[in-house]
Design an enzyme around this catalytic site. Structure first.
Site, PDB file in Angstrom:
ATOM      1  N   LYS A  71     -11.060  10.838 -26.334  1.00 55.45           N
ATOM      2  CA  LYS A  71     -11.189  10.741 -27.569  1.00 55.45           C
ATOM      3  C   LYS A  71      -9.962  10.242 -28.632  1.00 55.45           C
ATOM      4  O   LYS A  71      -9.675   9.342 -29.145  1.00 55.45           O
ATOM      5  CB  LYS A  71     -11.604  11.839 -27.891  1.00 55.45           C
ATOM      6  CG  LYS A  71     -11.945  11.421 -29.157  1.00 55.45           C
ATOM      7  CD  LYS A  71     -12.690  12.607 -30.112  1.00 55.45           C
ATOM      8  CE  LYS A  71     -12.403  13.942 -29.236  1.00 55.45           C
ATOM      9  NZ  LYS A  71     -10.542  14.560 -29.876  1.00 55.45           N
ATOM     10  N   THR A  73      -7.346   8.286 -27.170  1.00 54.37           N
ATOM     11  CA  THR A  73      -7.073   6.743 -27.147  1.00 54.37           C
ATOM     12  C   THR A  73      -7.306   6.165 -27.029  1.00 54.37           C
ATOM     13  O   THR A  73      -7.632   4.790 -27.382  1.00 54.37           O
ATOM     14  CB  THR A  73      -6.997   6.752 -25.223  1.00 54.37           C
ATOM     15  OG1 THR A  73      -6.348   8.414 -24.495  1.00 54.37           O
ATOM     16  CG2 THR A  73      -6.741   5.655 -24.678  1.00 54.37           C
ATOM     17  N   ARG A  94      -4.143  14.002 -35.537  1.00 56.48           N
ATOM     18  CA  ARG A  94      -4.402  15.422 -35.487  1.00 56.48           C
ATOM     19  C   ARG A  94      -2.319  15.065 -34.696  1.00 56.48           C
ATOM     20  O   ARG A  94      -2.576  14.822 -33.827  1.00 56.48           O
ATOM     21  CB  ARG A  94      -5.312  16.237 -34.276  1.00 56.48           C
ATOM     22  CG  ARG A  94      -6.563  16.195 -35.687  1.00 56.48           C
ATOM     23  CD  ARG A  94      -7.292  17.021 -34.855  1.00 56.48           C
ATOM     24  NE  ARG A  94      -7.445  15.754 -33.054  1.00 56.48           N
ATOM     25  CZ  ARG A  94      -7.649  17.117 -31.944  1.00 56.48           C
ATOM     26  NH1 ARG A  94      -8.086  18.533 -31.978  1.00 56.48           N
ATOM     27  NH2 ARG A  94      -8.381  16.210 -31.270  1.00 56.48           N
ATOM     28  N   LYS A 105      -4.560  20.879 -20.783  1.00 58.91           N
ATOM     29  CA  LYS A 105      -4.822  19.654 -21.179  1.00 58.91           C
ATOM     30  C   LYS A 105      -4.048  18.651 -21.176  1.00 58.91           C
ATOM     31  O   LYS A 105      -4.411  16.920 -21.063  1.00 58.91           O
ATOM     32  CB  LYS A 105      -5.524  19.935 -22.245  1.00 58.91           C
ATOM     33  CG  LYS A 105      -6.453  18.585 -23.078  1.00 58.91           C
ATOM     34  CD  LYS A 105      -7.212  19.554 -24.467  1.00 58.91           C
ATOM     35  CE  LYS A 105      -8.155  18.066 -24.877  1.00 58.91           C
ATOM     36  NZ  LYS A 105      -7.045  17.310 -25.976  1.00 58.91           N
ATOM     37  N   ALA A 273     -10.575  22.448 -32.717  1.00 54.06           N
ATOM     38  CA  ALA A 273     -12.087  22.092 -32.702  1.00 54.06           C
ATOM     39  C   ALA A 273     -12.876  23.024 -32.700  1.00 54.06           C
ATOM     40  O   ALA A 273     -14.012  23.788 -32.905  1.00 54.06           O
ATOM     41  CB  ALA A 273     -12.779  20.922 -32.545  1.00 54.06           C
ATOM     42  N   PHE A 301     -12.615  17.529 -29.796  1.00 48.90           N
ATOM     43  CA  PHE A 301     -13.800  17.684 -28.364  1.00 48.90           C
ATOM     44  C   PHE A 301     -14.830  17.186 -28.608  1.00 48.90           C
ATOM     45  O   PHE A 301     -15.144  16.234 -29.409  1.00 48.90           O
ATOM     46  CB  PHE A 301     -13.740  19.371 -28.102  1.00 48.90           C
ATOM     47  CG  PHE A 301     -12.701  19.867 -28.245  1.00 48.90           C
ATOM     48  CD1 PHE A 301     -11.863  20.276 -26.507  1.00 48.90           C
ATOM     49  CD2 PHE A 301     -12.539  21.228 -28.654  1.00 48.90           C
ATOM     50  CE1 PHE A 301     -10.818  20.569 -26.145  1.00 48.90           C
ATOM     51  CE2 PHE A 301     -10.651  22.175 -28.119  1.00 48.90           C
ATOM     52  CZ  PHE A 301     -10.767  21.695 -26.599  1.00 48.90           C
ATOM     53  N   PHE A 381     -12.645   4.701 -16.443  1.00 49.47           N
ATOM     54  CA  PHE A 381     -11.718   5.090 -15.933  1.00 49.47           C
ATOM     55  C   PHE A 381     -12.117   3.360 -14.261  1.00 49.47           C
ATOM     56  O   PHE A 381     -13.122   3.280 -14.355  1.00 49.47           O
ATOM     57  CB  PHE A 381     -12.854   5.641 -15.053  1.00 49.47           C
ATOM     58  CG  PHE A 381     -11.955   7.155 -15.949  1.00 49.47           C
ATOM     59  CD1 PHE A 381     -11.198   7.834 -15.775  1.00 49.47           C
ATOM     60  CD2 PHE A 381     -12.037   7.279 -17.393  1.00 49.47           C
ATOM     61  CE1 PHE A 381     -10.744   8.680 -16.048  1.00 49.47           C
ATOM     62  CE2 PHE A 381     -11.829   7.667 -18.120  1.00 49.47           C
ATOM     63  CZ  PHE A 381     -10.768   8.830 -17.659  1.00 49.47           C
ATOM     64  N   TRP A 409      -6.688   1.808 -21.762  1.00 51.20           N
ATOM     65  CA  TRP A 409      -6.241   2.853 -21.276  1.00 51.20           C
ATOM     66  C   TRP A 409      -5.767   1.811 -21.114  1.00 51.20           C
ATOM     67  O   TRP A 409      -4.127   1.529 -20.445  1.00 51.20           O
ATOM     68  CB  TRP A 409      -6.831   3.885 -20.264  1.00 51.20           C
ATOM     69  CG  TRP A 409      -5.939   4.715 -19.423  1.00 51.20           C
ATOM     70  CD1 TRP A 409      -5.516   6.298 -20.415  1.00 51.20           C
ATOM     71  CD2 TRP A 409      -5.056   4.184 -18.305  1.00 51.20           C
ATOM     72  NE1 TRP A 409      -4.278   6.607 -19.861  1.00 51.20           N
ATOM     73  CE2 TRP A 409      -4.480   5.185 -18.263  1.00 51.20           C
ATOM     74  CE3 TRP A 409      -5.274   2.983 -17.580  1.00 51.20           C
ATOM     75  CZ2 TRP A 409      -3.129   5.253 -16.431  1.00 51.20           C
ATOM     76  CZ3 TRP A 409      -4.566   3.235 -16.446  1.00 51.20           C
ATOM     77  CH2 TRP A 409      -3.575   4.295 -16.391  1.00 51.20           C
TER      78      TRP A 409
END
Length: 556
Positions: A71, A73, A94, A105, A273, A301, A381, A409
Site C-alpha cells: 500500500k 509502495t 505515516r 512485516k 490501524a 492495513f 508481482f 515496485w
C-alpha cells in the site's frame, strides 16, 4: 535482484532543501535534521492555512497477507507518476514503528523503486517523534504513580488506574506486569501494562491535533484513572500537560523527505490501524493539500480498518472530504483469501483467485457506501500471470469500478503512469459525495453495529459483561457522541484472523471498551486483539546488522 535497502542506499539523494523548493518551501522554513530530512517550521505551517487546497486521494487496501501487500509502495509510486505527468503532487504518509521493523512485516518506506529515502533513517529513529511520544506517555505514568506515592490528594482508586506505559517495540512480556515491588519508598505494588507506542492515546491525539494549542487541550482531557467515587481523573488534574507538551513541541511539526525520484513526501505520525486509528497526522495531510494540486495519503492495513477510521474519525475531526480512493489489491493476497498457504502464493491458481476475490468485492462495496469514487489497482508481482490479471480486471469492470495495473515496485513512477492517468480521469469525471457510515447522534452500541454489519459483514454483535458496563459508563460520562475506533485483526473482515475471504452473518465479539477523551474517540476491542504485539518465532531482527563501514544491512 536487488533488495529494497540496496536500491535505497545506491540512490542519489538531493539535499532536502532542494526537494522542498519544488513546492515553494524555502530553507528558512525548514529545521534540518542532517542533509536529507527536515521538519517544516511552525510559522510556515500556519501560512498554509489560507492557501487553496488540492484534491485528496486516499490509498487503502484489501485484507493483507502477513507480509503486507504494498500500500505504501503504491502511494509513493502514484505520487511519482503524477509528478511525471506534470501534476504537482505531495504524498503524506505515516512514520514506521520499530515493532514491525524488527518483527515480521518490515518497515514502511515503500519498496523496490517506489521508496522514500533515507530509508534506514525513516524506518529506525527518524527525527525522534516516536521517542518524544513514548517519553510523554511515560512521564504521565510516572506523575500518576508519584501523585499516589506522595499522598494521593485526588483520592485515586488504585484498582481503577487505566493509563498504561508504552514502548515502541513488540514485547509480549510487558503486556501484564507488576510494578512497585521492593521497599515502601519504591512505590505501591499494583498491576500495570504496556502498549506499543503506536497504540497510545498520545499518538492519536498528536495525529488529530490541528496545532500545539489543540494538542494541549487534548492532553488535558486524557483520563488516567478514576477516584473512589468513580469520577474520572485527568492529566490536567495531575498538572502534567505543560511538561508533556514540552516533550512533544518538535514532534508536532511534520517531517519532509523525498522519493527516489526526488519528489517531496511529508511523513508524520503513525498510529496502527488494527489497534488505533491508522492515519498520518492531520497537519501532514493539510500541508500536502496546500502544497500540491493532489495530495496522496494512506490509511493502515485493509479498508475495513484504516479507511473506515480515516473516513469516520479523521475526516470528521479535520473537516476533510476525499475526492477518490485507490484500493490496492494483489493476486497473492486474493489467493491467500481464497485459501492458499503463504508458501504457495507464487503458483497460478485461478480457482483460489475466484474464491478469494470476494474479499476485494466487499471492500469495493464498503468504500462505495461512503459515496467516494473507487479505483482498484493491482500491485504487480513477477509471479502474476496474464490470466490472473485479466480475471481481476474483468471482475472490477463488471462492477463499474475503474481499474489499473501498477508496476511501481519494478519501475517507479513510470510503472505507475497507467494508475495515475486512471486517477486523474476519475477525479475529472466522477464527483465524490462523501458521507460517514454512521451518525454521531447514534448510541455507541448502534455505532458499533453500523461498522460491524455495514463494513465487516457481521450478522450480530455480542458484548462481554465488562464491555456492556464500560459502554454504559462512557455514555453516562458524556462521551456517547464520540466516534468509535474498532480494534480488530487486519487479516480478516471479521474478528477471527482465520476467517478469510468474505465471511458474513458471523457474531462480532466485543470484550472491552474505553474512552480516549484526548484523542476524541471511544476504543472498542474485538476478539483477542492485543495492544502490545509479540515477536514471531523468527523475527526480522535476526537479519539486521551493521557492516564494517557503518552501513545498515538486512532492513526491508
Amino acid at each position: 535482484m536487488k533488495t529494497d535497502i540496496q536500491i535505497a542506499q545506491e540512490a542519489v539523494k538531493l539535499p532536502i532543501g532542494e526537494v522542498a523548493s519544488k513546492v515553494s518551501i524555502s530553507e528558512d522554513d525548514l529545521e534540518m535534521y542532517g542533509k536529507y530530512k527536515a521538519k517544516i517550521s511552525e510559522s510556515f505551517l500556519q501560512s498554509l492555512e489560507k492557501k487553496p487546497k488540492g484534491k485528496l486521494v486516499l490509498v487503502t487496501a484489501i485484507n493483507p497477507t502477513p507480509a503486507g501487500e504494498g500500500k505504501t509502495t503504491t502511494s509513493i509510486g502514484l505520487a511519482d507518476a503524477l509528478n511525471r505527468l506534470g501534476v504537482k503532487t505531495v504524498a503524506a504518509l505515516r512514520e514506521p514503528s520499530l515493532g514491525p521493523c524488527f518483527g515480521i512485516k518490515g518497515g514502511a518506506a515503500g519498496g523496490g523503486y517506489a521508496q522514500v529515502v533515507p530509508m534506514e533513517d525513516l524506518n529506525l529513529h527518524f527525527t525522534g517523534d516516536f521517542h518524544a511520544i513514548t517519553s510523554a506517555n511515560n512521564l504521565l505514568a510516572a506523575l500518576l504513580d508519584n501523585h499516589i506515592q506522595q499522598g494521593n490528594e485526588l483520592d485515586i482508586d488504585t484498582r481503577q488506574i487505566v493509563w498504561k506505559r508504552c514502548l515502541d517495540m513488540n514485547d509480549r512480556s510487558l503486556r501484564n506486569i507488576v510494578i512497585g515491588l521492593g521497599a515502601k519508598v519504591d512505590g505501591f505494588v499494583r498491576e500495570d501494562h504496556f502498549v506499543i507506542t503506536v497504540a497510545t492515546e498520545i499518538m492519536a491525539a498528536l495525529c488529530l491535533a490541528n496545532d500545539l494549542k489543540d494538542l494541549k487541550e487534548r492532553l488535558s482531557r486524557i483520563i488516567v484513572a478514576y477516584n473512589r467515587k468513580g469520577e474520572p481523573v485527568t492529566a490536567k488534574q495531575l498538572n502534567a500537560v505543560g511538561s508533556m507538551a514540552a516533550l512533544l513541541k518538535d514532534a508536532m511539526k511534520p517531517n519532509i523527505v523525498q522519493t527516489l525520484e526526488h519528489n517531496p513526501v511529508i511523513v508524520h505520525g503513525g498510529p496502527f490501524a488494527n489497534i488505533a486509528h491508522g492515519c498520518n497526522s492531520v497537519r501532514a495531510t493539510k500541508a500536502a493539500l496546500a502544497l500540491g494540486d493532489i495530495a496522496i495519503t494512506e490509511a493502515g492495513f485493509g479498508a475495513d480498518l484504516g479507511a473506515e477510521k480515516f473516513l469516520d474519525i479523521k475526516c470528521r475531526a479535520a473537516g476533510l472530504e476525499p475526492d477518490a480512493v485507490v484500493l490496492v489489491a494483489t493476486i497473492r493476497a486474493l489467493k491467500y483469501n481464497g485459501g492458499v498457504s503463504k508458501d504457495n502464493l507464487s503458483e497460478e491458481n485461478l480457482d483460489a483467485l475466484e474464491k478469494g476475490i470476494v474479499n476485494l468485492e466487499k471492500h469495493i462495496e464498503n468504500l462505495k457506501q461512503y459515496g467516494i469514487p473507487v479505483v482498484v489497482t493491482l500491485n504487480s508481482f513477477l509471479t502474476d500471470t496474464e490470466e490472473e490479471i485479466a480475471y481481476v480486471e474483468k471482475f472490477c469492470k463488471d462492477r463499474d469500478c475503474d481499474f489499473a495495473l501498477s508496476n511501481v515496485w519494478a519501475k517507479g513512477g513510470e510503472g505507475g503512469e497507467d494508475l495515475a492517468k486512471m486517477v486523474l480521469n476519475t477525479l475529472e469525471n466522477k464527483k465524490s459525495d462523501f458521507k460517514p457510515i454512521y451518525s454521531l447522534d447514534l448510541s455507541l452500541e448502534d455505532k458499533v453495529k453500523a461498522v460491524a454489519t455495514k463494513i465487516y459483514g457481521a450478522g450480530s454483535v455480542s458484548y462481554s459483561q465488562t464491555a456492556k458496563k464500560q459502554l454504559k459508563q462512557i455514555t453516562e460520562m458524556g462521551f456517547g457522541n464520540l466516534p468509535i475506533c474498532m480494534a480488530k485483526t487486519q487479516y480478516s473482515l471479521s474478528d477471527d484472523p482465520k476467517a478469510l475471504g468474505r465471511p458474513s452473518g458471523f457474531e462480532l465479539s466485543i470484550r472491552e471498551a474505553y474512552v480516549s477523551a484526548g484523542a476524541g474517540f471511544v476504543v472498542v476491542l474485538t476478539g483477542s486483539i492485543m495492544t502490545m504485539p509479540g515477536l514471531p518465532k523468527r523475527p526480522a531482527a535476526f537479519d539486521i546488522d551493521v557492516d564494517d563501514d557503518g552501513n545498515i544491512v538486512g532492513l526491508f
